[in-house]
Design an enzyme around this catalytic site. Sequence first.
Site, PDB file in Angstrom:
ATOM      1  N   SER A 132       0.853  -1.192   0.000  1.00 19.02           N
ATOM      2  CA  SER A 132       0.000   0.000   0.000  1.00 19.02           C
ATOM      3  C   SER A 132       0.881   1.232   0.000  1.00 19.02           C
ATOM      4  O   SER A 132       1.993   1.223   0.553  1.00 19.02           O
ATOM      5  CB  SER A 132      -0.904   0.018   1.233  1.00 19.02           C
ATOM      6  OG  SER A 132      -1.532   1.280   1.387  1.00 19.02           O
ATOM      7  N   TYR A 146      -1.923  -0.189  10.276  1.00 19.67           N
ATOM      8  CA  TYR A 146      -1.916  -0.576   8.863  1.00 19.67           C
ATOM      9  C   TYR A 146      -0.613  -0.151   8.197  1.00 19.67           C
ATOM     10  O   TYR A 146       0.022  -0.930   7.469  1.00 19.67           O
ATOM     11  CB  TYR A 146      -3.115   0.053   8.168  1.00 19.67           C
ATOM     12  CG  TYR A 146      -3.288  -0.348   6.722  1.00 19.67           C
ATOM     13  CD1 TYR A 146      -3.610  -1.655   6.385  1.00 19.67           C
ATOM     14  CD2 TYR A 146      -3.150   0.575   5.697  1.00 19.67           C
ATOM     15  CE1 TYR A 146      -3.780  -2.037   5.055  1.00 19.67           C
ATOM     16  CE2 TYR A 146      -3.323   0.210   4.365  1.00 19.67           C
ATOM     17  CZ  TYR A 146      -3.637  -1.095   4.047  1.00 19.67           C
ATOM     18  OH  TYR A 146      -3.801  -1.460   2.737  1.00 19.67           O
TER      19      TYR A 146
END
Length: 237
Positions: A132, A146
């Site tokens: 990501s 995250y």
Amino acid sequence: MTDFAGKQVMVMGGSRGIGAAIVRQFVAAGASVRFTFSGSPDAAAAVAAETGATAVQADSANRDAVIAAVADAGALDVLVINAGVAIMGDPLTLDPDAVDRLIDINVRAVYFAGVEAGRQMRDNGRILIIGSVNGDRVPWPGQTAYALSKSAVQGIARGLARDFGPRGITVNVVQPGPVDTDMNPAEGPFAKMMHAAMAIKRHATADEVASLVLYLASPAAAMITGTTQTIDGGVGI
């Protein structure tokens, strides 16, 4: 499209969204594809029926299940590690067990899947990790856990690229920004906030991400390894 006829491909997390798009594109390019799923058996059955790919149930939070799924696939040419979870929120109040599960799936499973693939992968194989853009930057609050996980996979990719390089095996991370999936729909409540930080003000499609994966899995990308390839529409540039 690159011809992957005769190639053995495994996609960890291939029943929905980006993973399903990757399965479809590899099958369309002639590859023999296996993919794992955990909590979406109906979606997995639909993708398998549509594409002819083989669906394998495996919980990526379970180290033994991850290792067994990759080992059972035999001598792979390509491994794509897409399975992942996103947990957002104030780190002072996030459930610690949920954070542990995120690390199990987003970090530990990536490491063990990559290592197991390396045991039996053919020379000049490819390992692709779906990371990501949050591995590089954290544009909004609540993304600490995250972002931690997506930064960690960069180190895994660089390390395995060094370890497996003598065999011509490349290891890279594909880092999407916002992608139009059921987890982050293009018309969702946070879309305008995300687009405001982007140079290209829209979500990517799952097929756009999959196309980058197929390029990195192709012979044309034989000298690209240990890198992060970002496909985010210019988030925060």
